[in-house]
Write a protein that holds these residues in place. Structure first.
Motif, mmCIF file in Angstrom:
data_model
loop_
_atom_site.group_PDB
_atom_site.id
_atom_site.type_symbol
_atom_site.label_atom_id
_atom_site.label_comp_id
_atom_site.label_asym_id
_atom_site.label_seq_id
_atom_site.Cartn_x
_atom_site.Cartn_y
_atom_site.Cartn_z
ATOM 1 N N GLY A 6 -7.295 3.042 -12.503
ATOM 2 C CA GLY A 6 -6.164 3.317 -12.080
ATOM 3 C C GLY A 6 -6.358 3.548 -10.660
ATOM 4 N N PRO A 7 -5.142 3.564 -10.047
ATOM 5 C CA PRO A 7 -5.277 3.807 -8.559
ATOM 6 C C PRO A 7 -5.849 5.086 -8.131
ATOM 7 N N ALA A 8 -5.973 6.129 -9.072
ATOM 8 C CA ALA A 8 -6.464 7.459 -8.675
ATOM 9 C C ALA A 8 -7.185 7.715 -9.957
ATOM 10 N N THR A 9 -8.581 7.854 -9.445
ATOM 11 C CA THR A 9 -9.575 8.259 -10.760
ATOM 12 C C THR A 9 -10.444 9.229 -10.275
ATOM 13 N N GLY A 10 -11.175 10.072 -11.251
ATOM 14 C CA GLY A 10 -12.113 10.785 -10.962
ATOM 15 C C GLY A 10 -12.033 11.958 -10.169
ATOM 16 N N GLY A 11 -12.751 13.120 -10.143
ATOM 17 C CA GLY A 11 -12.753 14.154 -9.541
ATOM 18 C C GLY A 11 -11.257 15.075 -9.577
ATOM 19 N N GLU B 1 2.955 5.992 -2.886
ATOM 20 C CA GLU B 1 4.118 6.814 -3.298
ATOM 21 C C GLU B 1 4.423 6.763 -4.809
ATOM 22 N N LYS B 2 4.187 5.678 -5.381
ATOM 23 C CA LYS B 2 4.357 5.703 -6.883
ATOM 24 C C LYS B 2 3.270 6.326 -7.744
ATOM 25 N N TYR B 3 2.027 6.376 -7.284
ATOM 26 C CA TYR B 3 1.055 7.039 -7.983
ATOM 27 C C TYR B 3 0.536 8.467 -7.071
ATOM 28 N N GLY B 4 1.439 8.899 -6.366
ATOM 29 C CA GLY B 4 0.917 9.925 -5.442
ATOM 30 C C GLY B 4 -0.451 10.348 -4.860
ATOM 31 N N LEU B 5 -0.821 9.037 -4.467
ATOM 32 C CA LEU B 5 -2.241 9.038 -4.103
ATOM 33 C C LEU B 5 -2.589 10.005 -2.810
ATOM 34 N N ILE B 6 -1.758 9.883 -1.862
ATOM 35 C CA ILE B 6 -1.900 10.794 -0.631
ATOM 36 C C ILE B 6 -0.944 11.804 -0.609
ATOM 37 N N ILE C 236 0.999 -1.301 0.054
ATOM 38 C CA ILE C 236 -0.207 0.148 -0.071
ATOM 39 C C ILE C 236 1.001 1.266 0.016
ATOM 40 N N LYS C 237 1.841 1.209 0.888
ATOM 41 C CA LYS C 237 2.984 2.529 0.896
ATOM 42 C C LYS C 237 3.409 2.762 -0.558
ATOM 43 N N PHE D 204 -13.767 19.295 -5.839
ATOM 44 C CA PHE D 204 -14.170 17.692 -5.371
ATOM 45 C C PHE D 204 -12.884 16.785 -4.852
ATOM 46 N N ALA D 205 -13.185 15.827 -4.109
ATOM 47 C CA ALA D 205 -12.160 15.241 -3.551
ATOM 48 C C ALA D 205 -11.916 14.140 -4.812
ATOM 49 N N GLN D 206 -10.531 13.773 -4.814
ATOM 50 C CA GLN D 206 -10.061 13.021 -5.985
ATOM 51 C C GLN D 206 -10.151 11.385 -5.245
ATOM 52 N N ARG D 207 -10.920 10.546 -5.984
ATOM 53 C CA ARG D 207 -11.113 9.013 -5.438
ATOM 54 C C ARG D 207 -9.899 8.580 -5.673
ATOM 55 N N VAL D 208 -9.393 7.643 -4.665
ATOM 56 C CA VAL D 208 -8.159 7.052 -4.746
ATOM 57 C C VAL D 208 -8.315 5.634 -4.116
ATOM 58 N N LYS D 209 -7.418 4.437 -4.639
ATOM 59 C CA LYS D 209 -7.665 3.219 -4.350
ATOM 60 C C LYS D 209 -6.134 2.492 -3.955
ATOM 61 N N PRO D 210 -6.009 2.571 -2.634
ATOM 62 C CA PRO D 210 -4.693 1.997 -2.349
ATOM 63 C C PRO D 210 -4.506 0.529 -2.222
#
Ligand code: AMP
Ligand code: ZN
Length: 270
Positions: free
Chosen positions: A159-164, A12-17, A7-8, A170-176
């Motif tokens: 993808g791990p980061a979608t939408g918004g 990091e790779k996709y800059g999710l948070i 998850i970490k 709007f909050a971006q939707r992310v999937k760790p």
């Protein structure tokens, strides 16, 4: 697999948070979303939980209570949104009407409704990121379902980061958990002895998604990983020729790829 490490790596790779982000985790009460909430809190992020009470009788009541206890023990704020207060009806009634009026079935209706309410409430709560517990198995099912529908383009925004992302406010939707197999999350949640329900949604039977999930039971985690990773390699190419700008829906003001969002299209008929 060390799922915390995985998850970490994905974050990091996709800059999710990013540091300082206000993170809202969409909690269904299942193993995926509770595990991701627990891990993000452990990583030190500013997290809170958001649960839609679907009004599925005792099943929802047990989930709600378990999530209240889980969040309070973790020291995480929890918001529970009552579907009947939002839309006037519980999910079963809404699905029954939409089946009768529009012949819409399956988990699609539920997905559209949940997404709309989660987006709206994430914005209300001032979230920068909206986290869901979608895992590798969900994503592999999506790739196959889109292929079998003869429309791989349905996955153009996956993808791990979608939408918004491109819609202001709007909050971006992310999937760790994008690259974490369901079997590993189950092992993790059971290992931690999370006091949650491990069953599937009582509404999900006889749907395309359930059939695909059953069919995929014979596919190994490595094969699921290959399906998802190989499809992700195709996504940039698919996006080039098929730019779908995110706009806001003319009716409700929520993010949408067309003039009127799917939620307004279906719920307008209730
Ligand atoms: P599902 O569509 O049930 O497989 O759920 C996928 C993800 O959507 C979950 O991991 C949660 O993050 C989110 N989710 C599903 N149901 C709810 C709910 N009732 N309230 C909030 N979030 C939900
Ligand atoms: Zn709308």
């Amino acid at each position: 697999m060390d799922i915390e490490k995985e998850i970490k790596k994905t974050i990091e790779k996709y800059g999710l948070i990013s540091e300082g982000d206000k993170v809202v985790v969409a909690l269904s009460g299942g193993k995926d979303s509770t595990s991701v909430l627990y891990i993000l809190k452990k990583f030190g992020y500013d997290v809170s939980g958001l649960l839609i009470d679907l009004k599925l009788g005792q099943w929802s009541e047990i989930h709600n209570e378990k999530m209240r206890v889980f969040c309070s023990e973790l020291g995480v704020p929890l918001t529970i949104v009552d579907l009947k207060e939002e839309l006037g009806q519980g999910i079963c009634f809404i699905k029954a009407v939409l089946k009768k009026e529009k012949n819409l079935t399956g988990c699609t209706v539920c997905g559209i409704i949940k997404r709309w309410i989660l987006n709206k409430w994430a914005k209300k709560l001032g979230a920068d990121k909206l986290v869901t517990g979608h895992n590798l198995d969900d994503e592999a099912q999506n790739v196959l379902m889109n292929f079998l529908k003869g429309n791989v383009l349905l996955g153009v925004n996956s993808g791990p980061a979608t939408g918004g992302k491109s819609v202001k406010g709007f909050a971006q939707r992310v999937k760790p958990l994008f690259f974490v197999p369901e079997s590993e999350i189950l092992k993790y949640a059971k290992g931690k002895k999370f006091d949650i329900l491990y069953d599937k949604c009582p509404c999900a039977f006889g749907t395309y998604r359930v059939e695909t999930r059953e069919w995929m039971a014979g596919i190994s985690d490595d094969e699921k990983m290959a399906i998802v990773k190989n499809f992700q390699k195709l996504v940039p190419g698919l996006r080039k020729g098929n730019k779908r700008e995110m706009k806001v829906c003319e009716k409700c003001g929520e993010p949408s790829s067309s003039k009127i969002c799917n939620f307004c299209k279906i719920v307008g008929s209730l």
